[in-house]
Each structure stands twice: as structure tokens, then as C-alpha cells.
Scaffold this motif. Structure first.
Motif, mmCIF file in Angstrom:
data_model
loop_
_atom_site.group_PDB
_atom_site.id
_atom_site.type_symbol
_atom_site.label_atom_id
_atom_site.label_comp_id
_atom_site.label_asym_id
_atom_site.label_seq_id
_atom_site.Cartn_x
_atom_site.Cartn_y
_atom_site.Cartn_z
ATOM 1 N N UNK B 1 -22.280 12.581 -12.360
ATOM 2 C CA UNK B 1 -20.446 11.518 -12.957
ATOM 3 C C UNK B 1 -21.529 10.331 -13.117
ATOM 4 N N UNK B 2 -20.977 10.015 -14.902
ATOM 5 C CA UNK B 2 -21.456 8.328 -15.616
ATOM 6 C C UNK B 2 -19.855 7.582 -15.438
ATOM 7 N N UNK B 3 -20.893 6.611 -14.993
ATOM 8 C CA UNK B 3 -18.765 5.587 -15.474
ATOM 9 C C UNK B 3 -18.743 4.893 -16.846
ATOM 10 N N UNK B 4 -18.163 4.417 -17.659
ATOM 11 C CA UNK B 4 -17.930 3.961 -18.898
ATOM 12 C C UNK B 4 -17.561 2.693 -18.780
ATOM 13 N N UNK B 5 -18.222 1.403 -18.696
ATOM 14 C CA UNK B 5 -17.175 0.545 -18.371
ATOM 15 C C UNK B 5 -16.214 -0.754 -19.035
ATOM 16 N N UNK B 6 -15.542 -0.696 -19.657
ATOM 17 C CA UNK B 6 -14.686 -1.125 -21.588
ATOM 18 C C UNK B 6 -14.395 -2.755 -20.846
ATOM 19 N N UNK B 7 -14.948 -2.990 -22.040
ATOM 20 C CA UNK B 7 -14.081 -4.446 -21.713
ATOM 21 C C UNK B 7 -12.834 -4.555 -22.071
ATOM 22 N N UNK B 8 -11.978 -5.478 -21.903
ATOM 23 C CA UNK B 8 -10.647 -5.990 -22.436
ATOM 24 C C UNK B 8 -10.102 -5.725 -23.398
ATOM 25 N N UNK B 9 -11.354 -6.156 -24.360
ATOM 26 C CA UNK B 9 -10.776 -5.990 -25.786
ATOM 27 C C UNK B 9 -10.651 -4.506 -25.811
ATOM 28 N N UNK B 19 -12.597 1.462 -16.783
ATOM 29 C CA UNK B 19 -13.319 2.661 -16.435
ATOM 30 C C UNK B 19 -13.563 3.792 -16.584
ATOM 31 N N UNK B 20 -13.994 4.681 -17.953
ATOM 32 C CA UNK B 20 -13.880 5.636 -17.781
ATOM 33 C C UNK B 20 -14.601 7.141 -17.119
ATOM 34 N N UNK B 21 -14.788 7.838 -16.254
ATOM 35 C CA UNK B 21 -15.461 9.081 -15.512
ATOM 36 C C UNK B 21 -15.885 10.376 -16.849
ATOM 37 N N UNK B 22 -17.293 10.039 -17.393
ATOM 38 C CA UNK B 22 -17.634 11.451 -17.645
ATOM 39 C C UNK B 22 -18.743 12.269 -16.811
ATOM 40 N N UNK B 23 -18.950 13.086 -18.020
ATOM 41 C CA UNK B 23 -20.215 13.936 -16.982
ATOM 42 C C UNK B 23 -20.983 13.662 -18.561
ATOM 43 N N UNK B 24 -22.261 13.297 -18.655
ATOM 44 C CA UNK B 24 -23.179 12.641 -19.960
ATOM 45 C C UNK B 24 -24.420 12.905 -18.858
ATOM 46 N N UNK B 25 -25.556 13.523 -19.892
ATOM 47 C CA UNK B 25 -26.816 13.143 -19.692
ATOM 48 C C UNK B 25 -28.099 11.569 -20.522
ATOM 49 N N UNK B 26 -26.786 11.378 -20.993
ATOM 50 C CA UNK B 26 -27.442 10.461 -22.049
ATOM 51 C C UNK B 26 -26.195 8.759 -22.735
ATOM 52 N N UNK B 64 -29.496 -4.028 -21.948
ATOM 53 C CA UNK B 64 -29.275 -3.583 -23.162
ATOM 54 C C UNK B 64 -30.897 -1.821 -23.189
ATOM 55 N N UNK B 65 -29.467 -0.925 -23.781
ATOM 56 C CA UNK B 65 -30.057 0.545 -24.123
ATOM 57 C C UNK B 65 -31.484 0.451 -25.383
ATOM 58 N N UNK B 66 -30.987 -1.062 -26.472
ATOM 59 C CA UNK B 66 -32.129 -1.181 -27.123
ATOM 60 C C UNK B 66 -34.441 -1.641 -26.647
ATOM 61 N N UNK B 74 -31.807 8.279 -21.619
ATOM 62 C CA UNK B 74 -31.208 8.687 -20.256
ATOM 63 C C UNK B 74 -30.409 8.327 -18.981
ATOM 64 N N UNK B 75 -29.249 8.848 -18.791
ATOM 65 C CA UNK B 75 -28.378 8.834 -17.596
ATOM 66 C C UNK B 75 -28.709 9.312 -16.526
ATOM 67 N N UNK B 76 -28.835 8.607 -15.478
ATOM 68 C CA UNK B 76 -28.821 9.364 -14.848
ATOM 69 C C UNK B 76 -27.624 9.264 -13.557
ATOM 70 N N UNK B 77 -27.127 10.904 -12.580
ATOM 71 C CA UNK B 77 -25.783 10.149 -11.832
ATOM 72 C C UNK B 77 -25.781 9.300 -10.588
ATOM 73 N N UNK B 78 -24.837 8.542 -11.569
ATOM 74 C CA UNK B 78 -24.010 7.328 -11.108
ATOM 75 C C UNK B 78 -24.899 6.165 -11.151
#
Lengths: 391, 90
Positions: B1-9, B19-26, B64-66, B74-78
Motif C-alpha cells: 500500500x502506498x500513501x499519497x500525502x496531499x498538501x492543504x491546497x 492522505x490517499x492510500x493506493x496500490x501502486x508500483x511506481x 525529489x523524484x527527479x 519505483x514505490x515499495x509497500x509502505x
């Protein structure tokens, strides 16, 4: 109790001199070392004495006297000079004496005093608590006095930054803002006051800062910063603090800092969040490495509607002031290459690593300055009016 | 499970969630998942052509992802994906 016993033992075996006797020997060429902290020295020290704190004593004593030379030590009232004398005895100094009653008695007996260069009576008293910090001391205070810092915006970020920089003794503080104080500013712009609503922010801020610290030079620029005046204004300062509230000014500040080789102490806030960083002189990274271009108007949050909790720019503005003091004195580790995020609702700080953008049009290696950009419409297309304010 | 952390805006575009939890590998897959749930939130982060907007930065493991592999990072679980848009308030 342990200390009392230790001091009693030291008094039994270390020679003690009255201030008058110590002065006689000093005039005859003996070495007198004042082991007090810089903040205490600023209040006055024996004329002809050397300043050497206990922290530095072992490392630097041989620059002042060889082990066979007689050495006298003085502190505020006695105990520290006894402990310092013990240190010297352990190093092999055989003729060590302390001045009984210390500096307090020295002054009481009217013996000659001097003050380290770079500090006057007011400064010695005003900055006593930070002069006491070995990392600042008289040398650091002199650097603060020499510093020339420009605050872009006398608003939510500029207010707390200006107050603390003035209090700390930044010698020259510039303020750029073309706006006037509005009552809706006062919940966060704490350098202003209710009875100054309607007056220029630069004048209001200057009055507050001069009342806080009359010994600094506050310069005002009641203009809207633009590509025609930015270099003329910035070239009078050595550190720029970006406390603006609109994208065109932020990019202008960045680009001018790169062009003129000035550090940019960046802060920004919105609602319950803030961030701060330092973009070093020359960038790499610079603000454009982080955000290469401003948002399209349809994605820019409305400047007037986003809102902000007053404490948030307070926190961020103070962090900007802290970074300025570190840059000016060379103390500590500036927030260069790091972005600090502050989440007020969660009361969390988070540090992110920033790197240079190798394709940055402004600060990448061997890039010629591409000129200033006039970003026209912002804040959901309604901003030509909003953009002219630095609140 | 991946956590997307969103800014206030951006939270108002994602039902107010921090936070939004999603299943993703990247990173790219995570943002696609975000777009499936909240299309407007994704559009504030990526252009219609799928590039990261120049006023947005994405961070994974505080970098930064750059500095990783961009959208292909690549994103790993957690792992968490932090969205940091530009704000101008002062």
C-alpha cells in the motif's frame, strides 16, 4: 558542596592578589587573563588584560604566555579564575595567581577598565544574552552590525522577521513594500498597529523597529518591486529575505539574487502550512530549480481567498530570521539544499532534500542570465490588482 | 500500500483527505490511481500529457523524484508520495 570544597582547597594553594597588586604587576608587564564569557567582557574588562574564556584556555594559553612566565587570572568574582588557575597549573604553569574579588572588586576600586572593540555601552547591555553565547560573542555581534538585510514585503513573513532581526542588532534593515496597513493584516502582520491602519507599511514597520532598537539603520523602499528597480534596490544589501505574497515578485527576487550573487532566504505560507529554505548566492539549487515556472492562472490558488492562520507566517518568518542570523555570522548550518515544511495542524516539521536542476535556465553551470520575466496574470486571472500588494 | 500525502491546497479536490492510500508500483501508477479516484486532484499535479507540472514537486523518501527516476520511480509497500505545490502566500 563539592564545588565549595574544591574552591577552598584551591584557595589554599593558589596565590591570591588584590586588584591593586594585580594592577601594579600588569603595569610592570605581567600577563592578566580575563576568563569570563564574551557577554561579560562587553560590560568592561581590565585595561591591558587579555580575553581568553575557560573553553579556550588550554588551546590558546601558550600564545599569551610560556609556562615559566607569571600569569594572573580574573573572572567576575573569583571561582572561575581559581578553576582556570588549576587548569594552568596542570599544564605546567608554575607562577599562577588569581585576582581576589574578581572584576566586581576591580571596578569597585576604580581601577582602569576597557571594552572590547565593536561594542558600546548600549550594545553591551542590549545584546548581553546573545554576546554570552560563545558562537556569537563580540565578533558575531559585530558581523550582525555589519549585515545589510533586505526584507521583500513588510507583511506576514516580513513582520516577525523584521522584529527579531532588529532586536538581534542587524545593522541595516531594508523594507520593500508599496502597500498600506489594512485592519485585515493585523492578525499576522505584527510589526504594524491598529492606529497605523491606512499608513504605508514601510513607515509603520520602520517606526516599530526603531522603537525596538534605535541603534540600527532602517531603510524604506515604498515601491512595487519590478524588473526596472530590483537591481538598484538589491545592490545595497547582502542578504535578501523573500516575504512577498505573489508569484511575479518571488520569481523576480530569485532571478535578481542569481544575477547579483545574493542569498535568498525563502519563506511561503498558505492556510495552515508553510515552508522555508535558503537558496545560496549563485543558486544550485535556486527557487526555479524547485519550481521552474509559476502555476498557470487556473491552477494558482487565489491570493485573497486562500487565507492563513496568523501564527503560520509567524513561525516561518522567524525561521527566516534565524537563517539570516546564521548567514550573517557564519554560525551553524544554513538551510541550503533543504526545504523545511511546517504543518501547523499536525504540528510537524519535515525536511526534504533539494538538488540543483541541471537544466535550470538561471543557475545551471555556464548559463547566461536570460533576463527578467514579466509574469502577467495570476491568482485565477484576477490578480493585476492583488499582485501589486506585498501583504 | 502506498500513501499519497496531499498538501492543504489540494485536499478539497480529494474529499478533504490528507492522505490517499493506493496500490501502486511506481509514482506514475500512484498518480493514475489518484486520478481514478479524484481526477481534478491529478490534474493539478500532472499535465494532460502526463508530465509533472513545473510548479509541483513530488518527493519519495524525502527526495525529489527527479533525484530518483522521475515518474518511473519505483514505490515499495509502505512508501509515501508527498505532493508539494508552489504557494506564494506571505
Amino acid at each position: 558542596m563539592v564545588l565549595d570544597k574544591r574552591l577552598a582547597e584551591l584557595r589554599d594553594r593558589i596565590q591570591q592578589l588584590s586588584p591593586a597588586k594585580a594592577h601594579e604587576r600588569l603595569v610592570a608587564g605581567a600577563v592578566l587573563i580575563d576568563v569570563r564569557d564574551p557577554g561579560e567582557l562587553a560590560q568592561g574588562m581590565p585595561a591591558g588584560a587579555h580575553a581568553l574564556s575557560r573553553d579556550e584556555l588550554e588551546m590558546r594559553i601558550d600564545q599569551l604566555a610560556p609556562p615559566e612566565a607569571p600569569v594572573m587570572l580574573i573572572c567576575a568574582s573569583g571561582p572561575r579564575s581559581l578553576l582556570a588557575a588549576d587548569t594552568l597549573a596542570r599544564l605546567g604553569y608554575e607562577q599562577v595567581a588569581v585576582v581576589t574579588g574578581g572584576m566586581q572588586r576591580w571596578k569597585r576600586e576604580g581601577l582602569p577598565c576597557t571594552r572590547p572593540e565593536g561594542i558600546d555601552d548600549d550594545g553591551a547591555e542590549r545584546y548581553a544574552r546573545q554576546l554570552n553565547l560563545p558562537e556569537i560573542g563580540i565578533e558575531g555581534q559585530a558581523k550582525l552590525a555589519d549585515a545589510r538585510v533586505l526584507l521583500v514585503g513588510a507583511g506576514g513573513l516580513g513582520s516577525p522577521a523584521a522584529l527579531y532581526l532588529a532586536a538581534a542588532g542587524i545593522g541595516t534593515i531594508g523594507l520593500v513594500d508599496d502597500d498600506r496597513v489594512d485592519r485585515s493584516n493585523l492578525h499576522r502582520q505584527v510589526v504594524h498597529r491598529d492606529d497605523r491602519v491606512g499608513t504605508p507599511k514601510t513607515d509603520s514597520a520602520r517606526a516599530t523597529l526603531e522603537a525596538l532598537n534605535p541603534n540600527i539603520d532602517v531603510r524604506t523602499h515604498q515601491v512595487r518591486l519590478n524588473s526596472d528597480n530590483v537591481e538598484e534596490i538589491f545592490s545595497n544589501y547582502r542578504i535578501i529575505v523573500d516575504g512577498s505574497d505573489n508569484f511575479p515578485t518571488r520569481y523576480l527576487v530569485n532571478d535578481a539574487c542569481i544575477r547579483l550573487g545574493l542569498p535568498n532566504v525563502y519563506g511561503a505560507v498558505q492556510r495552515f502550512e508553510g515552508r522555508v529554505s535558503v537558496f545560496a548566492a549563485g543558486g544550485r539549487p535556486c527557487y526555479r530549480c524547485l519550481f521552474s515556472e509559476p502555476p498557470d492562472p487556473e491552477f494558482a490558488p487565489s491570493c485573497s481567498e486562500a487565507g492563513v492562520l496568523g501564527v503560520v507566517p509567524g513561525v516561518i518568518g522567524l525561521l527566516q530570521a534565524l537563517e539570516v542570523i546564521k548567514l550573517a555570522t557564519g554560525v551553524g548550518e544554513p538551510l541550503i539544499g533543504r526545504l523545511l515544511l511546517f504543518d501547523a495542524l499536525g504540528t510537524r516539521m519535515r525536511e526534504l532534500a533539494l538538488g540543483p536542476d541541471p537544466g535550470c535556465r538561471y543557475c545551471a553551470d555556464d548559463r547566461e542570465f536570460p533576463g527578467y520575466v514579466d509574469y502577467a496574470e495570476f491568482c485565477s486571472g484576477r490578480a493585476s490588482q492583488d499582485l501589486e500588494t506585498n501583504d | 500500500m502506498i500513501k499519497i500525502e496531499l498538501p492543504d491546497a489540494l485536499r478539497s479536490l480529494a474529499g478533504g483527505a490528507r492522505e490517499i492510500a493506493v496500490e501502486a508500483g511506481s509514482v506514475s501508477e500512484a498518480l493514475d490511481e489518484l486520478g481514478r479516484l479524484y481526477p481534478e486532484a491529478r490534474l493539478r499535479i500532472l499535465t494532460r500529457g502526463g508530465q509533472v507540472r513545473p510548479h509541483v514537486n513530488l518527493f519519495v523518501r524525502e527526495r525529489d523524484i527527479r533525484a530518483h527516476d522521475g515518474l518511473n520511480t519505483v514505490l515499495e509497500d509502505g512508501d509515501s508520495l508527498l505532493v508539494v505545490p508552489s504557494v506564494a502566500g506571505g
